[in-house]
Write a protein that holds these residues in place. Structure first.
Motif, PDB file in Angstrom:
ATOM      1  N   ARG A  14       0.720  -1.029  -0.074  1.00  0.00           N
ATOM      2  CA  ARG A  14      -0.001  -0.130   0.013  1.00  0.00           C
ATOM      3  C   ARG A  14       0.916   1.311  -0.312  1.00  0.00           C
ATOM      4  NH1 ARG A  14      -5.517   0.173   1.300  1.00  0.00           N
ATOM      5  NH2 ARG A  14      -6.288  -1.980   1.661  1.00  0.00           N
ATOM      6  N   ASN A  15       0.452   2.380  -0.867  1.00  0.00           N
ATOM      7  CA  ASN A  15       0.981   3.589  -0.693  1.00  0.00           C
ATOM      8  C   ASN A  15       0.042   4.580  -0.018  1.00  0.00           C
ATOM      9  OD1 ASN A  15       2.071   2.001  -2.981  1.00  0.00           O
ATOM     10  ND2 ASN A  15       3.624   3.689  -3.060  1.00  0.00           N
ATOM     11  N   GLY A  16       0.980   5.443   0.768  1.00  0.00           N
ATOM     12  CA  GLY A  16       0.169   6.652   1.236  1.00  0.00           C
ATOM     13  C   GLY A  16       0.915   7.806   1.448  1.00  0.00           C
ATOM     14  N   MET A  17      -0.019   8.969   1.569  1.00  0.00           N
ATOM     15  CA  MET A  17       0.609  10.309   1.573  1.00  0.00           C
ATOM     16  C   MET A  17      -0.150  11.067   2.604  1.00  0.00           C
ATOM     17  SD  MET A  17       0.007  13.193  -1.390  1.00  0.00           S
ATOM     18  CE  MET A  17       0.577  12.308  -2.738  1.00  0.00           C
ATOM     19  N   GLU A  18       0.448  11.881   3.477  1.00  0.00           N
ATOM     20  CA  GLU A  18      -0.242  12.669   4.376  1.00  0.00           C
ATOM     21  C   GLU A  18       0.395  14.061   4.187  1.00  0.00           C
ATOM     22  OE1 GLU A  18      -2.589  11.198   6.397  1.00  0.00           O
ATOM     23  OE2 GLU A  18      -2.295   9.279   5.822  1.00  0.00           O
ATOM     24  N   ILE A  19      -0.586  15.107   4.147  1.00  0.00           N
ATOM     25  CA  ILE A  19      -0.074  16.516   4.123  1.00  0.00           C
ATOM     26  C   ILE A  19      -0.852  17.067   5.461  1.00  0.00           C
ATOM     27  CG2 ILE A  19      -0.505  18.591   2.854  1.00  0.00           C
ATOM     28  CD1 ILE A  19      -0.455  16.985   0.348  1.00  0.00           C
TER      29      ILE A  19
ATOM     30  N   THR B  26      -5.578  17.670   7.668  1.00  0.00           N
ATOM     31  CA  THR B  26      -4.904  16.629   7.028  1.00  0.00           C
ATOM     32  C   THR B  26      -5.578  16.185   5.852  1.00  0.00           C
ATOM     33  OG1 THR B  26      -4.400  15.719   9.316  1.00  0.00           O
ATOM     34  CG2 THR B  26      -4.370  14.389   7.529  1.00  0.00           C
ATOM     35  N   ILE B  27      -4.740  16.112   4.868  1.00  0.00           N
ATOM     36  CA  ILE B  27      -5.119  15.622   3.455  1.00  0.00           C
ATOM     37  C   ILE B  27      -4.432  14.095   3.272  1.00  0.00           C
ATOM     38  CG2 ILE B  27      -4.963  15.848   1.167  1.00  0.00           C
ATOM     39  CD1 ILE B  27      -4.715  18.843   1.380  1.00  0.00           C
ATOM     40  N   SER B  28      -5.099  13.113   3.243  1.00  0.00           N
ATOM     41  CA  SER B  28      -4.555  11.621   3.419  1.00  0.00           C
ATOM     42  C   SER B  28      -5.038  11.088   1.984  1.00  0.00           C
ATOM     43  CB  SER B  28      -5.229  10.812   4.551  1.00  0.00           C
ATOM     44  OG  SER B  28      -4.833   9.725   4.637  1.00  0.00           O
ATOM     45  N   TYR B  29      -4.149  10.583   1.532  1.00  0.00           N
ATOM     46  CA  TYR B  29      -4.379   9.605   0.337  1.00  0.00           C
ATOM     47  C   TYR B  29      -3.763   8.309   0.424  1.00  0.00           C
ATOM     48  CZ  TYR B  29      -4.087   8.008  -4.797  1.00  0.00           C
ATOM     49  OH  TYR B  29      -4.265   7.248  -6.030  1.00  0.00           O
ATOM     50  N   LEU B  30      -4.367   7.465   0.370  1.00  0.00           N
ATOM     51  CA  LEU B  30      -4.162   5.995   0.661  1.00  0.00           C
ATOM     52  C   LEU B  30      -4.919   5.098  -0.522  1.00  0.00           C
ATOM     53  CD1 LEU B  30      -2.718   4.045   2.953  1.00  0.00           C
ATOM     54  CD2 LEU B  30      -5.045   3.842   3.852  1.00  0.00           C
ATOM     55  N   GLY B  31      -4.056   3.975  -0.791  1.00  0.00           N
ATOM     56  CA  GLY B  31      -4.496   2.945  -1.822  1.00  0.00           C
ATOM     57  C   GLY B  31      -3.512   1.725  -1.983  1.00  0.00           C
TER      58      GLY B  31
ATOM     59  N   GLN C   8      -3.306  14.647  -7.246  1.00  0.00           N
ATOM     60  CA  GLN C   8      -2.384  15.994  -7.094  1.00  0.00           C
ATOM     61  C   GLN C   8      -3.165  17.285  -7.722  1.00  0.00           C
ATOM     62  OE1 GLN C   8       0.951  15.801  -5.907  1.00  0.00           O
ATOM     63  NE2 GLN C   8       0.233  17.878  -5.671  1.00  0.00           N
ATOM     64  N   LYS C   9      -4.039  17.203  -8.651  1.00  0.00           N
ATOM     65  CA  LYS C   9      -4.816  18.550  -8.953  1.00  0.00           C
ATOM     66  C   LYS C   9      -5.705  18.656  -8.020  1.00  0.00           C
ATOM     67  CE  LYS C   9      -4.465  17.440 -13.950  1.00  0.00           C
ATOM     68  NZ  LYS C   9      -5.615  17.185 -15.247  1.00  0.00           N
ATOM     69  N   ILE C  10      -6.194  17.894  -7.225  1.00  0.00           N
ATOM     70  CA  ILE C  10      -7.183  18.143  -6.072  1.00  0.00           C
ATOM     71  C   ILE C  10      -6.250  19.043  -4.886  1.00  0.00           C
ATOM     72  CG2 ILE C  10      -8.476  17.407  -3.962  1.00  0.00           C
ATOM     73  CD1 ILE C  10      -9.263  15.012  -5.991  1.00  0.00           C
ATOM     74  N   ILE C  11      -5.132  18.207  -4.684  1.00  0.00           N
ATOM     75  CA  ILE C  11      -4.354  19.017  -3.612  1.00  0.00           C
ATOM     76  C   ILE C  11      -3.804  20.499  -4.135  1.00  0.00           C
ATOM     77  CG2 ILE C  11      -1.966  18.738  -2.549  1.00  0.00           C
ATOM     78  CD1 ILE C  11      -2.507  15.566  -2.632  1.00  0.00           C
TER      79      ILE C  11
END
Length: 218
Positions: free
Chosen positions: A159-164, A174-179, A192-195
């Motif tokens: 799994r890959n994750g990103m937290e901002i 917190t902007i969290s993307y997980l999948g 990335q466009k959403i962010i």
């Protein structure tokens, strides 16, 4: 905390982020136009693909959590026709009451990074990078990481994750993307466009077109 309790705790978090997949019926991908979303109560706005699903949660008044909004891509036509059962990644925006006074974004991000590292330490957690960024004219910190899916058996799934994280007044966003790895990168450019479009707003800012969906209570 032993592995059993870490897994239970992680399961609660994962369920909160991905429950939109379970609560809404499958739908077919139609277009990829972007439209505006504004949340006056949580004071942020962004642009998102108009064919993505939105899930909103209003928390208990006793919680530090102010609100939770997630966006989920829909199945492609091929996936829909083939009835492919595959988890889609979710990007979530979480607004919380800041519990610490006079804490800097770097200090807050360090605490949160350490928490994630500890929570996923039994699942081959790897911190890929940590960078200072700017979102919506606000200083933020972003981390990118990977870990082994605790529910995978035999065939280990990555799994890959990103937290901002960013702070405005008494609120931390917190902007969290997980999948799952392949799905994560498949939708990364849209995420990335959403962010990049994310902005914290004042109550008087009404320029964005509002799309508010009644929250699904859990």
């Amino acid at each position: 905390m032993n592995s059993k309790w870490k897994l239970i705790f992680y399961s609660i978090i994962l369920a909160a982020i991905t429950q939109v997949v379970l609560l809404q019926p499958a739908a077919m991908l139609q277009t990829s136009n972007y439209e505006s979303y504004i949340n006056s109560r949580l004071k942020f706005k962004l642009e998102y693909p108009s064919d993505w699903k939105i899930f909103e949660l209003d928390p208990s008044a006793l919680s530090n959590l102010k609100g939770f909004v997630s966006f989920e891509p829909l199945k492609s036509e091929q996936e829909f026709q083939a009835d492919i059962v595959e988890e889609t990644p979710v990007i979530s925006i979480i607004a919380e009451q800041l519990k610490f006074k006079n804490i800097t974004i770097n200090e807050f991000a360090r605490l949160q990074s350490d928490n994630i590292r500890y929570l996923l330490s039994d699942f081959d957690f790897k911190l890929e990078n940590k960078t200072a960024i700017t979102i919506g004219n606000n200083t933020a910190v972003k981390i990118v990481y990977t870990f082994v899916d605790p529910y995978s058996h035999g065939d280990l799934k990555i799994r890959n994750g990103m937290e901002i994280w960013t702070i405005r007044a008494d609120t931390v966003y917190t902007i969290s993307y997980l999948g799952e790895k392949d799905q994560y990168f498949k939708h990364l450019s849209a995420v990335q466009k959403i962010i990049d479009s994310f902005q914290i707003i004042d109550q008087t800012d009404r320029q964005a077109k509002s799309r508010m969906i009644p929250p699904i209570l859990i």
